[in-house]
Scaffold this motif. Sequence first.
Motif, PDB file in Angstrom:
ATOM      1  N   GLU A   2       0.812  -1.203   0.000  1.00  0.00           N
ATOM      2  CA  GLU A   2       0.000   0.000   0.000  1.00  0.00           C
ATOM      3  C   GLU A   2       0.854   1.264   0.000  1.00  0.00           C
ATOM      4  OE1 GLU A   2      -2.789   0.004   3.161  1.00  0.00           O
ATOM      5  OE2 GLU A   2      -3.798  -1.832   2.535  1.00  0.00           O
ATOM      6  N   GLU A   3       0.318   2.296  -0.668  1.00  0.00           N
ATOM      7  CA  GLU A   3       1.001   3.581  -0.691  1.00  0.00           C
ATOM      8  C   GLU A   3       0.820   4.284   0.653  1.00  0.00           C
ATOM      9  OE1 GLU A   3      -0.729   5.581  -3.982  1.00  0.00           O
ATOM     10  OE2 GLU A   3       0.351   4.410  -5.483  1.00  0.00           O
ATOM     11  N   GLN A   4       1.872   4.935   1.094  1.00  0.00           N
ATOM     12  CA  GLN A   4       1.832   5.697   2.343  1.00  0.00           C
ATOM     13  C   GLN A   4       2.535   7.038   2.154  1.00  0.00           C
ATOM     14  OE1 GLN A   4       3.573   2.682   5.124  1.00  0.00           O
ATOM     15  NE2 GLN A   4       1.691   2.982   6.281  1.00  0.00           N
ATOM     16  N   PHE A   5       2.195   7.981   3.016  1.00  0.00           N
ATOM     17  CA  PHE A   5       2.880   9.261   3.048  1.00  0.00           C
ATOM     18  C   PHE A   5       4.025   9.189   4.050  1.00  0.00           C
ATOM     19  CE2 PHE A   5      -1.329  10.418   1.529  1.00  0.00           C
ATOM     20  CZ  PHE A   5      -1.025  11.280   0.483  1.00  0.00           C
ATOM     21  N   THR A   6       5.101   9.879   3.745  1.00  0.00           N
ATOM     22  CA  THR A   6       6.208  10.010   4.682  1.00  0.00           C
ATOM     23  C   THR A   6       6.444  11.487   4.970  1.00  0.00           C
ATOM     24  OG1 THR A   6       7.941  10.175   2.991  1.00  0.00           O
ATOM     25  CG2 THR A   6       7.314   7.961   3.719  1.00  0.00           C
ATOM     26  N   ASN A   7       7.023  11.757   6.113  1.00  0.00           N
ATOM     27  CA  ASN A   7       7.382  13.126   6.456  1.00  0.00           C
ATOM     28  C   ASN A   7       8.674  13.120   7.245  1.00  0.00           C
ATOM     29  OD1 ASN A   7       7.093  15.609   8.592  1.00  0.00           O
ATOM     30  ND2 ASN A   7       6.264  16.124   6.579  1.00  0.00           N
ATOM     31  N   HIS A   8       9.535  14.050   6.913  1.00  0.00           N
ATOM     32  CA  HIS A   8      10.848  14.140   7.548  1.00  0.00           C
ATOM     33  C   HIS A   8      10.981  15.567   8.055  1.00  0.00           C
ATOM     34  CE1 HIS A   8      11.224  10.425   5.315  1.00  0.00           C
ATOM     35  NE2 HIS A   8      10.834  11.111   4.256  1.00  0.00           N
ATOM     36  N   LEU A   9      10.848  15.711   9.352  1.00  0.00           N
ATOM     37  CA  LEU A   9      10.761  17.017   9.993  1.00  0.00           C
ATOM     38  C   LEU A   9      12.055  17.336  10.726  1.00  0.00           C
ATOM     39  CD1 LEU A   9       8.644  19.326  10.640  1.00  0.00           C
ATOM     40  CD2 LEU A   9       8.333  18.169  12.829  1.00  0.00           C
ATOM     41  N   ALA A  10      12.730  18.401  10.287  1.00  0.00           N
ATOM     42  CA  ALA A  10      13.968  18.841  10.927  1.00  0.00           C
ATOM     43  C   ALA A  10      13.652  19.934  11.943  1.00  0.00           C
ATOM     44  CB  ALA A  10      14.946  19.367   9.872  1.00  0.00           C
ATOM     45  N   VAL A  11      14.237  19.810  13.125  1.00  0.00           N
ATOM     46  CA  VAL A  11      13.937  20.728  14.229  1.00  0.00           C
ATOM     47  C   VAL A  11      15.238  21.287  14.799  1.00  0.00           C
ATOM     48  CG1 VAL A  11      13.095  20.824  16.608  1.00  0.00           C
ATOM     49  CG2 VAL A  11      11.746  19.668  14.860  1.00  0.00           C
ATOM     50  N   LYS A  12      15.198  22.571  15.146  1.00  0.00           N
ATOM     51  CA  LYS A  12      16.313  23.194  15.862  1.00  0.00           C
ATOM     52  C   LYS A  12      15.749  23.999  17.023  1.00  0.00           C
ATOM     53  CE  LYS A  12      20.435  26.085  15.317  1.00  0.00           C
ATOM     54  NZ  LYS A  12      21.331  25.047  15.870  1.00  0.00           N
ATOM     55  N   TYR A  13      16.363  23.863  18.185  1.00  0.00           N
ATOM     56  CA  TYR A  13      15.899  24.608  19.362  1.00  0.00           C
ATOM     57  C   TYR A  13      16.289  26.079  19.262  1.00  0.00           C
ATOM     58  CZ  TYR A  13      14.607  20.345  21.835  1.00  0.00           C
ATOM     59  OH  TYR A  13      13.992  19.166  22.211  1.00  0.00           O
ATOM     60  N   THR A  14      15.429  26.939  19.782  1.00  0.00           N
ATOM     61  CA  THR A  14      15.732  28.363  19.863  1.00  0.00           C
ATOM     62  C   THR A  14      16.592  28.630  21.097  1.00  0.00           C
ATOM     63  OG1 THR A  14      13.797  28.915  21.204  1.00  0.00           O
ATOM     64  CG2 THR A  14      13.500  28.873  18.803  1.00  0.00           C
ATOM     65  N   SER A  15      17.121  29.832  21.192  1.00  0.00           N
ATOM     66  CA  SER A  15      17.962  30.186  22.343  1.00  0.00           C
ATOM     67  C   SER A  15      17.159  30.192  23.642  1.00  0.00           C
ATOM     68  CB  SER A  15      18.603  31.554  22.113  1.00  0.00           C
ATOM     69  OG  SER A  15      17.610  32.549  21.915  1.00  0.00           O
ATOM     70  N   GLN A  16      15.830  30.358  23.541  1.00  0.00           N
ATOM     71  CA  GLN A  16      14.991  30.374  24.740  1.00  0.00           C
ATOM     72  C   GLN A  16      14.981  29.017  25.447  1.00  0.00           C
ATOM     73  OE1 GLN A  16      13.991  31.812  21.840  1.00  0.00           O
ATOM     74  NE2 GLN A  16      14.288  33.928  22.562  1.00  0.00           N
ATOM     75  N   TRP A  17      15.234  27.946  24.698  1.00  0.00           N
ATOM     76  CA  TRP A  17      15.269  26.608  25.302  1.00  0.00           C
ATOM     77  C   TRP A  17      16.353  26.523  26.380  1.00  0.00           C
ATOM     78  CZ3 TRP A  17      12.434  22.437  25.850  1.00  0.00           C
ATOM     79  CH2 TRP A  17      13.016  21.230  26.201  1.00  0.00           C
ATOM     80  N   PHE A  69      -2.153  11.783   5.014  1.00  0.00           N
ATOM     81  CA  PHE A  69      -1.266  12.874   5.374  1.00  0.00           C
ATOM     82  C   PHE A  69      -1.867  13.760   6.455  1.00  0.00           C
ATOM     83  CE2 PHE A  69       0.452  17.153   5.073  1.00  0.00           C
ATOM     84  CZ  PHE A  69       1.787  16.872   5.316  1.00  0.00           C
ATOM     85  N   GLN A  70      -3.191  13.886   6.489  1.00  0.00           N
ATOM     86  CA  GLN A  70      -3.800  14.773   7.482  1.00  0.00           C
ATOM     87  C   GLN A  70      -3.473  14.338   8.907  1.00  0.00           C
ATOM     88  OE1 GLN A  70      -5.370  13.148   4.948  1.00  0.00           O
ATOM     89  NE2 GLN A  70      -7.594  13.022   5.360  1.00  0.00           N
ATOM     90  N   ASP A  71      -3.228  13.054   9.117  1.00  0.00           N
ATOM     91  CA  ASP A  71      -2.844  12.599  10.462  1.00  0.00           C
ATOM     92  C   ASP A  71      -1.447  13.112  10.830  1.00  0.00           C
ATOM     93  OD1 ASP A  71      -5.227  11.170  10.932  1.00  0.00           O
ATOM     94  OD2 ASP A  71      -4.480   9.490   9.756  1.00  0.00           O
TER      95      ASP A  71
END
Length: 222
Positions: A2-17, A69-71
């Motif tokens: 079955e076809e599926q959606f993929t997502n690759h999310l890159a994150v960087k913390y701000t200085s406030q962290w 993808f909406q999930d």
Amino acid sequence: MEEQFTNHLAVKYTSQWDELSVDQKKVVVKEAVAIFQKYEVTVGLRGAYVTQGFQAYTELLFWMYADRFQDIQDLQLDLRRSTWGKYIDIPHAFTGMTKPFEFSEHPTSFQMGVPAREYLCFYPFIRTPEYYLLPKWERKALIGDHGNIGHEFIPGILTNGVYGFGLGDYEWLLLFETNDLGLLVDCVRKLRESKSRLYMQYEWPFIVGRHFELEDALSQYI
């Protein structure tokens, strides 16, 4: 498959962290983990990857997949609205879709249930317009040559390729998984000798990270 959606999310913390105390960070991390758990029936998480030492523009990469993808989008909207979301920037986000390849039957490793490896190398790319105007037989030969080089490194490297056409800025998203970074260097270097490289227009960024379970990955920055 079955076809599926993929997502690759890159994150960087701000200085406030960095202004938060260790105890405050732990509470925020628990909240973020709970959001992922809320969607775990509909959104799979192949892994959370710590990129420290590899890239300066991102610190975490999340690899998600789902039938709808909406999930994936709803999960990320909840993350952005959360306390954790107040302390992050998103330098990159990539969406793809698993589909049969034009010239081969090569299902993605994650859909086959193969366990994730210790390291991930992700990169998106765009081929030149001239490539798509080549006769089908010539494109098939180019991809065959490229694939034969890659096959030399199986099973040490798992490959996952997905379509990105129309879903973002790139046409293809490629993910290598390996326990041996030296083998990854050898493979990518060897692939540069493929004739298909003549038709490569753009391939950036390369995001490399070390695989962690979700809470462990988030906790690396506490």
